[in-house]
Write an enzyme that holds these catalytic residues in place. Structure first.
Site, short mmCIF file in Angstrom:
data_model
loop_
_atom_site.label_atom_id
_atom_site.label_comp_id
_atom_site.label_asym_id
_atom_site.label_seq_id
_atom_site.Cartn_x
_atom_site.Cartn_y
_atom_site.Cartn_z
N LYS A 1 4.56 66.55 -171.34
CA LYS A 1 4.74 67.69 -172.24
C LYS A 1 5.50 68.83 -171.58
O LYS A 1 5.58 68.92 -170.36
CB LYS A 1 3.38 68.13 -172.78
CG LYS A 1 2.86 67.05 -173.73
CD LYS A 1 1.90 67.53 -174.75
CE LYS A 1 1.67 66.39 -175.74
NZ LYS A 1 0.33 66.43 -176.29
N ARG B 1 -4.45 60.36 -172.91
CA ARG B 1 -3.33 59.72 -173.61
C ARG B 1 -2.09 59.86 -172.73
O ARG B 1 -1.65 60.99 -172.46
CB ARG B 1 -3.12 60.42 -174.97
CG ARG B 1 -2.06 59.79 -175.84
CD ARG B 1 -1.95 60.54 -177.15
NE ARG B 1 -0.93 59.99 -178.01
CZ ARG B 1 0.36 60.27 -177.91
NH1 ARG B 1 0.79 61.10 -177.00
NH2 ARG B 1 1.22 59.71 -178.75
N1 PMM Z 1 0.59 64.24 -178.44
C1 PMM Z 1 1.63 63.69 -179.07
C2 PMM Z 1 1.42 62.73 -180.10
N2 PMM Z 1 0.18 62.35 -180.44
N3 PMM Z 1 -2.15 62.50 -180.15
C3 PMM Z 1 -3.20 63.05 -179.54
N4 PMM Z 1 -4.45 62.67 -179.89
N5 PMM Z 1 -3.05 63.98 -178.55
C4 PMM Z 1 -1.84 64.42 -178.15
O1 PMM Z 1 -1.77 65.29 -177.27
C5 PMM Z 1 -0.68 63.87 -178.78
C6 PMM Z 1 -0.89 62.90 -179.80
C7 PMM Z 1 3.03 64.09 -178.70
O2 PMM Z 1 3.47 63.39 -177.60
P1 PMM Z 1 4.44 62.09 -177.69
O3 PMM Z 1 5.65 62.47 -178.50
O4 PMM Z 1 4.80 61.77 -176.33
O5 PMM Z 1 3.70 60.97 -178.34
#
Ligand code: PMM
Length: 289
Positions: A214, A254
């Site tokens: 992030k 995650r």
């Molecule tokens: N961050 C992203 C997408 N989905 N779901 C949860 N539960 N927590 C998160 O912090 C989260 C998520 C965005 O990141 P990405 O684009 O790398 O998937």
């Protein structure tokens, strides 16, 4: 010693995710990537068909379905525990029918409240993330001026979501909460949340955290001219977070690089399980021991 956190490996079947957009858009590529993450030690594969990158526009529901359903079906068929990263009831229902046993809703049921009925009906696990607005205007909502700042606001807003989730008939033991790092949060807000997960944990539900790749990490690691560290070079920082949060007892993490996180967790487990007596009094052994 805290329980080892669950590792949720990310498979973004999108053209535009900030972290890996376009890399796994073809179903075969996404399925192969999911299998690779399993081999690296993922406990859950999180399959998403909508980018939540700040400023992103939403795909049509048909597009989202077409991206995630074949990938979920193939990976569930392999025996993987599959999560669907969606805010839409229709996508959650199709994902569950294809074999997903976790619904990861970054909106915590705010974007499409009908998703809660789907989850209640299916009896699957539900990750409710802290969220205030869709990606195209979430930056406008990164304001936390109340008493207790961002930590209290996230706790209170998620507590309100929990009431709605329970009222929809979701069993309490199915609920997982997530502070939503980077979602309607400035970098400082994400750091404050990481520093103080206590109030969120005190709500009594397992906590999942997604820090991997992030922008708040990119900013921390910016070069002297102030240019943020590129997305694919933030992994060591995430590994440090993995270790710290494992020690603080989070339920899950995650992550994009499952191998790095799994290695870090192995180290935490090894050190945490070493009886003090075993290390006390051992002298004269080299670092290779
Ligand atoms: N961050 C992203 C997408 N989905 N779901 C949860 N539960 N927590 C998160 O912090 C989260 C998520 C965005 O990141 P990405 O684009 O790398 O998937």
């Amino acid at each position: 010693m805290a329980r080892t956190p669950v590792l949720m490996g990310v498979v973004n079947v999108t053209p535009d995710s900030f972290s890996d957009g376009g890399r796994w858009l073809a179903p075969d590529a996404a399925i192969a990537h999911g299998r690779e993450l399993l081999a690296d030690g993922a406990d859950i594969l999180d399959i998403g068909g909508e980018s939540t990158r700040p400023g992103a526009t939403r795909p049509l529901v048909e597009e989202e379905l077409g991206r995630v359903v074949p990938v979920i079906a193939a990976l569930a068929q392999d025996g993987a525990t599959v999560s669907v990263d969606t805010m839409r009831a229709e996508v959650a229902a199709a994902a569950v029918a294809a074999g997903a046993t976790v619904v990861n809703d970054v909106s915590g049921g705010l974007a499409d409240p009908r998703i809660l009925e789907v989850v209640a009906e299916a009896g699957v696990r539900y990750v409710a993330m802290h969220w205030r607005a869709h990606a195209d205007h979430m930056r406008d909502f990164a304001v936390y001026d109340g008493p207790g700042g961002v930590v209290a606001a996230v706790r209170d807003e998620l507590a309100t979501r929990v009431e709605a989730i329970l009222a929809a008939g979701v069993a309490p033991d199915r609920i997982v909460l997530d502070p939503g790092l980077g979602f309607a949060k400035k970098a400082g807000h994400s750091w404050e949340l990481l520093q103080d997960l206590g109030p969120l944990t005190a709500l009594g539900y397992p906590v999942l955290v997604g820090a991997s790749r992030k922008s708040f990490l990119g900013r921390l690691l910016a070069d002297p001219s102030g240019t943020a560290r590129p997305v694919d070079q933030r992994e060591h920082a995430n590994t440090a977070i993995t270790v710290l949060l494992a020690q603080r007892g989070v339920w899950g993490l995650r992550v994009h690089d499952v191998r790095a996180a799994r290695d870090a967790l192995r180290v935490v487990e090894r050190l945490g399980s070493t009886p003090a007596a075993q290390t006390r009094g051992t002298t004269g052994r080299g670092a290779g021991g």
